[in-house]
Enzyme design. Structure first.
Site, short mmCIF file in Angstrom:
data_model
loop_
_atom_site.label_atom_id
_atom_site.label_comp_id
_atom_site.label_asym_id
_atom_site.label_seq_id
_atom_site.Cartn_x
_atom_site.Cartn_y
_atom_site.Cartn_z
CB ILE A 61 -1.02 0.05 1.17
CG1 ILE A 61 -0.32 -0.09 2.54
CG2 ILE A 61 -2.09 -1.00 1.02
CD1 ILE A 61 -1.22 0.29 3.72
CG PHE A 82 -9.10 -5.23 6.51
CD1 PHE A 82 -9.72 -5.44 7.73
CD2 PHE A 82 -9.89 -5.28 5.37
CE1 PHE A 82 -11.08 -5.70 7.81
CE2 PHE A 82 -11.25 -5.54 5.43
CZ PHE A 82 -11.85 -5.74 6.66
CG ASP A 135 -9.93 -1.90 21.58
OD1 ASP A 135 -8.84 -2.22 21.05
OD2 ASP A 135 -10.52 -2.63 22.40
CD GLU A 136 -4.25 -3.07 20.85
OE1 GLU A 136 -3.07 -2.74 20.98
OE2 GLU A 136 -4.62 -4.22 20.54
CE1 TYR A 159 -1.89 -2.51 15.10
CE2 TYR A 159 -2.69 -2.66 17.37
CZ TYR A 159 -2.93 -2.74 16.00
OH TYR A 159 -4.18 -3.05 15.55
CG LEU A 199 -4.02 -14.84 24.71
CD1 LEU A 199 -2.72 -15.21 25.41
CD2 LEU A 199 -4.91 -14.06 25.66
CE1 TYR A 216 4.10 -12.69 26.24
CE2 TYR A 216 2.86 -10.80 25.43
CZ TYR A 216 3.65 -11.92 25.19
OH TYR A 216 3.99 -12.23 23.90
N GLY A 290 5.36 -1.77 28.52
CA GLY A 290 4.24 -0.82 28.30
C GLY A 290 2.90 -1.50 28.14
P1 NAD Z 1 -3.05 -9.38 10.12
O1 NAD Z 1 -1.69 -9.06 10.66
O2 NAD Z 1 -3.60 -10.75 10.28
O3 NAD Z 1 -3.08 -9.06 8.56
C1 NAD Z 1 -2.52 -7.93 8.00
C2 NAD Z 1 -2.50 -8.11 6.48
O4 NAD Z 1 -1.96 -6.91 5.91
C3 NAD Z 1 -1.62 -9.27 5.99
O5 NAD Z 1 -2.29 -9.99 5.00
C4 NAD Z 1 -0.39 -8.58 5.42
O6 NAD Z 1 0.23 -9.31 4.38
C5 NAD Z 1 -0.98 -7.27 4.92
N1 NAD Z 1 -0.01 -6.18 4.85
C6 NAD Z 1 0.89 -5.81 5.80
N2 NAD Z 1 1.63 -4.78 5.35
C7 NAD Z 1 1.16 -4.47 4.11
C8 NAD Z 1 1.50 -3.48 3.15
N3 NAD Z 1 2.47 -2.60 3.37
N4 NAD Z 1 0.81 -3.45 1.98
C9 NAD Z 1 -0.18 -4.35 1.73
N5 NAD Z 1 -0.52 -5.31 2.59
C10 NAD Z 1 0.13 -5.36 3.78
O7 NAD Z 1 -4.01 -8.29 10.74
P2 NAD Z 1 -5.51 -8.44 11.24
O8 NAD Z 1 -5.52 -8.99 12.61
O9 NAD Z 1 -6.30 -9.09 10.18
O10 NAD Z 1 -5.92 -6.90 11.36
C11 NAD Z 1 -6.49 -6.22 10.24
C12 NAD Z 1 -6.75 -4.79 10.63
O11 NAD Z 1 -7.62 -4.74 11.75
C13 NAD Z 1 -5.50 -4.03 11.04
O12 NAD Z 1 -5.57 -2.74 10.51
C14 NAD Z 1 -5.56 -4.00 12.55
O13 NAD Z 1 -4.93 -2.85 13.06
C15 NAD Z 1 -7.05 -3.97 12.78
N6 NAD Z 1 -7.51 -4.57 14.05
C16 NAD Z 1 -7.19 -5.86 14.36
C17 NAD Z 1 -7.67 -6.41 15.54
C18 NAD Z 1 -7.39 -7.84 15.92
O14 NAD Z 1 -7.78 -8.27 17.00
N7 NAD Z 1 -6.76 -8.64 15.07
C19 NAD Z 1 -8.45 -5.64 16.42
C20 NAD Z 1 -8.74 -4.32 16.07
C21 NAD Z 1 -8.28 -3.80 14.88
P1 TYD Z 2 -2.48 -10.05 21.66
O1 TYD Z 2 -3.25 -11.22 21.14
O2 TYD Z 2 -1.06 -9.87 21.21
O3 TYD Z 2 -3.36 -8.76 21.33
P2 TYD Z 2 -3.18 -7.23 21.87
O4 TYD Z 2 -1.86 -7.07 22.52
O5 TYD Z 2 -3.28 -6.45 20.60
O6 TYD Z 2 -4.33 -7.00 22.80
O7 TYD Z 2 -2.48 -10.13 23.23
C1 TYD Z 2 -3.68 -10.18 23.98
C2 TYD Z 2 -3.31 -10.15 25.44
O8 TYD Z 2 -2.63 -11.37 25.76
C3 TYD Z 2 -2.35 -9.04 25.81
O9 TYD Z 2 -2.69 -8.56 27.11
C4 TYD Z 2 -1.00 -9.71 25.85
C5 TYD Z 2 -1.32 -11.12 26.30
N1 TYD Z 2 -0.44 -12.18 25.79
C6 TYD Z 2 0.14 -13.10 26.67
O10 TYD Z 2 -0.04 -13.02 27.89
N2 TYD Z 2 0.93 -14.08 26.15
C7 TYD Z 2 1.17 -14.20 24.80
O11 TYD Z 2 1.92 -15.11 24.39
C8 TYD Z 2 0.55 -13.25 23.92
C9 TYD Z 2 0.79 -13.34 22.45
C10 TYD Z 2 -0.26 -12.27 24.46
#
Ligand code: NAD
Ligand code: TYD
Length: 358
Positions: A61, A82, A135-136, A159, A199, A216, A290
């Protein structure tokens, strides 16, 4: 027939969204632009690949030329961004790529969409740029309270700071140009196709392979978990009915401590797979730097304005998720090879060298 540009569609939420949209709508075209980093996996999109209305483009992107061409050659109506570096632990180790993809990449997309959509009078009808945020960006809560859409931004990790930076750019495109945008801020998602560094899939994977589960700190950090399908539904409803320039929180009404989540998974696998999977796998390790204590989102706005609410109870969603990972061990084997294995082993060595349970 609307044309969607979905970025990061080979990742966890993006692939669930694409599968959901293509199953539900026969009258859309969908282009998936994904760089295929360690987190992107085309295995997630095997059904979509057979659909003539779906096209995959491997690319970054941040690549202005490529993104410009995509807009020039396709009549794109909707952008759903995304694409992101999404793992807090990785952002602690390697901040730069988070700034590049999450902030610069979003700026490239915004600019390309603006150039394609802006006419001398106003923006074209029916177009929208949807930024997928988190939400982070609101920071961390104590024992009480919830994040609303007006809670001031106070991100702590690299992040979440990079996601907040992107959100501000999206807001600026609305404030400055009246570009039609919306932002979603969802809580932690879980479900099929999630990379096992997060997690829930990490715990499932480690249980299956009888590896220690690193907790953690004291394990009492709280996240609000939402089943990914419910988030996909919310995203679709915001595309259709979200007010321009608005932010919508999305959450699962399901706050749980990390240790509770881990114990639920262990209990299920103990009872249904192997009695040797038990609490002995839990290992308390050094806290994340953090580490945000608690997230909790107030979803009144999306529920009142758009009529969305989460449908999947955690007790059902977690069972579906565990079953999916048990039935897709090949998928797990593929993603746990290569770069991830090295990364994981490194983390694991660091973690397992620390003793002491609070
Ligand atoms: P993910 O890490 O599983 O997937 C990210 C995707 O983006 C991958 O397919 C990767 O190849 C692609 N990507 C990374 N860098 C890129 C670039 N420079 N150009 C094009 N593609 C690229 O992430 P996810 O968990 O599916 O999260 C998707 C979105 O939702 C993110 O923006 C994340 O911040 C947001 N989000 C995720 C969660 C969650 O719990 N997973 C919660 C809230 C918000
Ligand atoms: P994670 O799935 O990395 O999501 P986020 O940090 O974006 O909320 O982690 C969820 C919670 O679990 C977070 O408080 C960190 C904790 N955690 C562990 O305790 N052990 C682990 O191995 C991982 C990956 C996360």
């Amino acid at each position: 027939m609307k044309t969607y540009l979905v970025t990061g569609g080979a990742g966890f939420i993006g692939s669930n969204f694409i599968n959901y949209m293509l199953k539900k709508h026969l009258d859309i075209k969908l282009i998936n632009l994904d760089k295929l980093t360690y987190a992107g996996n085309l295995e997630n999109l095997k059904d979509a690949a057979k659909n003539p209305n779906y096209k995959f483009v491997q690319g970054d992107i941040c690549d202005e030329e490529l993104v410009g061409k995509l807009f020039k050659n396709n009549d794109i109506d909707i952008v759903v961004n995304f694409a992101s570096e999404s793992h807090v632990d990785r952002s602690i180790k390697n901040p730069q790529i988070f700034v590049k993809t999450n902030i610069q990449g979003t700026a490239v997309l915004l600019n390309a969409a603006k150039s394609a959509w802006e006419t001398s009078e106003a923006f074209k009808d029916g177009v929208k740029f949807l930024q997928i945020s988190t939400d982070e960006v609101y920071g961390s809560l104590g024992e009480k309270g919830h994040f609303s859409e007006t809670t001031p931004l106070d991100p702590h990790s690299i992040y979440s700071s990079s996601k907040a930076g992107a959100d501000l750019l999206v807001k600026a495109y609305y404030d400055t140009y009246k570009m039609p945008v919306c932002i979603t801020r969802s809580s932690n998602n879980y479900g099929p196709f999630q990379f096992p560094e997060k997690l829930i899939p990490l715990t499932i994977n480690n249980c299956i392979n009888k590896k220690l589960i690193p907790v953690y700190g004291d394990g009492m950090n709280i996240r609000d978990w939402i089943y990914v399908q419910d988030n996909c539904m919310a995203i679709e409803m915001i595309i259709n009915n979200g007010q321009m320039g608005q932010i919508y929180n999305i959450g699962g009404h399901n706050e749980k401590t990390n240790i509770h989540i881990i114990k639920i998974i262990i209990e299920y696998l103990h009872d249904n797979l192997n009695p040797k999977i038990d609490d002995n796998l839990i290992t308390y390790v050094e806290d994340r730097k953090g580490h945000d204590r608690r997230y909790s989102v107030d979803t009144t706005k999306i529920e009142k304005e758009i009529g969305w609410h989460p449908e999947t109870l955690f007790q059902n969603g977690i069972k579906m998720t565990i079953k999916w990972y048990l039935e897709n061990k090949e998928w797990m084997k593929n993603v746990t090879g290569g770069e991830y294995q090295n990364y994981y082993e490194q983390m694991y060595r660091i973690n397992s060298s620390i003793k002491g349970c609070p």
